[in-house]
Design a protein around this motif. Structure first.
Motif, short mmCIF file in Angstrom:
data_model
loop_
_atom_site.label_atom_id
_atom_site.label_comp_id
_atom_site.label_asym_id
_atom_site.label_seq_id
_atom_site.Cartn_x
_atom_site.Cartn_y
_atom_site.Cartn_z
N ASP A 189 7.34 19.57 -18.13
CA ASP A 189 6.03 20.22 -18.07
C ASP A 189 6.16 21.74 -18.22
O ASP A 189 5.33 22.39 -18.86
CB ASP A 189 5.34 19.89 -16.75
N ALA A 190 7.22 22.30 -17.61
CA ALA A 190 7.42 23.75 -17.69
C ALA A 190 7.73 24.18 -19.12
O ALA A 190 7.28 25.24 -19.57
CB ALA A 190 8.56 24.16 -16.76
N PHE B 253 15.84 26.11 -16.63
CA PHE B 253 15.15 26.37 -15.37
C PHE B 253 14.69 27.82 -15.27
O PHE B 253 13.54 28.11 -14.93
CB PHE B 253 16.09 26.03 -14.21
N ALA C 20 4.46 24.14 -20.97
CA ALA C 20 3.52 25.17 -20.52
C ALA C 20 3.95 26.57 -20.94
O ALA C 20 3.10 27.42 -21.23
CB ALA C 20 3.38 25.10 -19.00
N HIS C 21 5.25 26.84 -20.96
CA HIS C 21 5.73 28.20 -21.20
C HIS C 21 6.18 28.45 -22.65
O HIS C 21 6.49 29.59 -23.00
CB HIS C 21 6.88 28.54 -20.25
N ASP D 112 9.09 17.84 -14.05
CA ASP D 112 8.65 19.23 -13.85
C ASP D 112 9.26 20.15 -14.91
O ASP D 112 8.60 21.07 -15.41
CB ASP D 112 9.07 19.72 -12.46
N LEU D 113 10.52 19.91 -15.27
CA LEU D 113 11.15 20.72 -16.32
C LEU D 113 10.46 20.49 -17.66
O LEU D 113 10.24 21.42 -18.43
CB LEU D 113 12.64 20.37 -16.41
N THR E 142 11.97 28.89 -18.13
CA THR E 142 10.61 28.35 -17.96
C THR E 142 9.98 28.76 -16.63
O THR E 142 8.77 28.63 -16.47
CB THR E 142 10.63 26.81 -18.04
N GLY E 143 10.81 29.20 -15.69
CA GLY E 143 10.27 29.51 -14.36
C GLY E 143 9.82 28.28 -13.62
O GLY E 143 8.90 28.33 -12.79
N ALA E 144 10.45 27.14 -13.90
CA ALA E 144 10.09 25.88 -13.24
C ALA E 144 10.27 26.00 -11.73
O ALA E 144 11.13 26.73 -11.25
CB ALA E 144 10.94 24.74 -13.80
N GLU E 145 9.47 25.24 -11.00
CA GLU E 145 9.52 25.30 -9.54
C GLU E 145 10.54 24.34 -8.96
O GLU E 145 10.87 24.44 -7.78
CB GLU E 145 8.13 25.00 -8.97
N SER E 146 11.02 23.41 -9.75
CA SER E 146 12.00 22.46 -9.25
C SER E 146 12.87 21.97 -10.40
O SER E 146 12.63 22.31 -11.56
CB SER E 146 11.31 21.26 -8.58
#
Length: 285
Positions: free
Chosen positions: A201-202, A186, A205-206, A198-199, A189-193
């Motif tokens: 995708d993060a 979390f 992406a990162h 979402d994790l 990756t700086g995930a938002e949730s």
């Protein structure tokens, strides 16, 4: 008719818990048995619509419920199912009803406490299968640990306390590693949730480093692997099966052990597929 807005999963999940709460106010053993059996059977009956309402052609999550839980850290009450988890829920509710019914004459001491723990355990198992947010999943994962410990420690065989403590420590150790792994993912990756997708995708992406992915997947692998259980972390299982009451052993074999594999398939492998490939030889040992 659309069932999209009907809170079916919450109804399935919390029906056994309502029964457990009601048992706190009941004192007569036979009444306790009737109430426990009634709510266990009701829990199975309310899960049956999953079989008929689930759209098996859809790849999307179904019966989704999403509400704010801890908005400051992005944690949500986010639940849903697909065909995989729906079948496991039906298995859990069926086995729960059978377990409660088969305890009618087998349990004669601390009857109230026994049925309360059994119903709370049912809620924990279903909650883990429907959770799509990691922190919510972790809460239900831990909810399963406590009642199972007491079922073994109080109603088990002669060496029950040793087996219960061993089960508790192994599972708690795995849970701690799993939590640390997800927190690391979390923050890296700086995930938002903490939502599983979402994790994933993060991570994509990162571009989390290979080393970090291997360490994080290793922590998740230990957490889920202990529950499977995988060699060499399997030694708690023979003791737990031997010393647990018959119903506890049945629940372990039929549902609880499947949660480890479910964690691999639902969470660890989809979020970190590249690390999963490198760890695959160890997983297959």
């Amino acid at each position: 008719m659309s069932y999209a807005n009907f809170p079916l999963l919450s109804l399935i999940m919390f029906t056994p818990l309502v029964g457990a709460v009601l048992l706190l106010f009941v004192s007569k053993p036979n009444t306790i048995r009737w109430v426990a059996n009634g709510f266990a059977m009701l829990g199975f009956l309310v899960s049956l619509p999953l079989w008929f309402w689930l759209d098996t052609t859809s790849p999307d999550w179904q019966f989704v419920e999403k509400h704010e839980w801890i908005p400051s850290i992005g944690a949500e009450y986010f639940i849903g199912v697909d065909g995989f988890s729906a079948l496991l829920i039906l298995l859990a509710t069926l086995m729960g009803a059978i377990a409660v019914l088969s305890s009618w004459t087998a349990i004669t001491e601390r009857v109230k406490e026994y049925y309360i723990f059994l119903l709370v355990l049912q809620t924990g198992m279903i909650g883990a299968f429907v959770s799509l947010d990691f922190l919510l999943f972790f809460v239900f994962w831990e909810v399963m640990l406590v009642p199972m410990y007491f079922l073994i420690a109080i109603w088990g065989s002669a060496n029950r306390l040793y087996s219960a403590i061993k089960f508790f420590l192994f599972t708690l150790f795995g849970s701690a590693l799993m939590l640390v792994s997800f927190l690391a993912l979390f923050f890296l990756t700086g995930a938002e949730s903490f939502v599983f997708t979402d994790l994933a995708d993060a991570v994509a992406a990162h571009g989390v480093s290979r080393t970090a992915q291997l360490w994080i997947f290793g922590g998740m692998m230990l957490g889920f692997g202990i529950k499977v259980p995988m060699f060499p972390f399997h030694t708690w299982l023979p003791d737990a099966h031997t010393e647990a009451p018959t119903v506890g052993s049945v629940i372990l074999a039929a549902v609880l052990l499947k949660l480890g594999t479910y964690g691999f398939i639902r969470i660890a492998i989809p979020i970190l597929p590249e690390a999963a490939v490198e760890w695959a030889p160890w997983i297959g040992m």
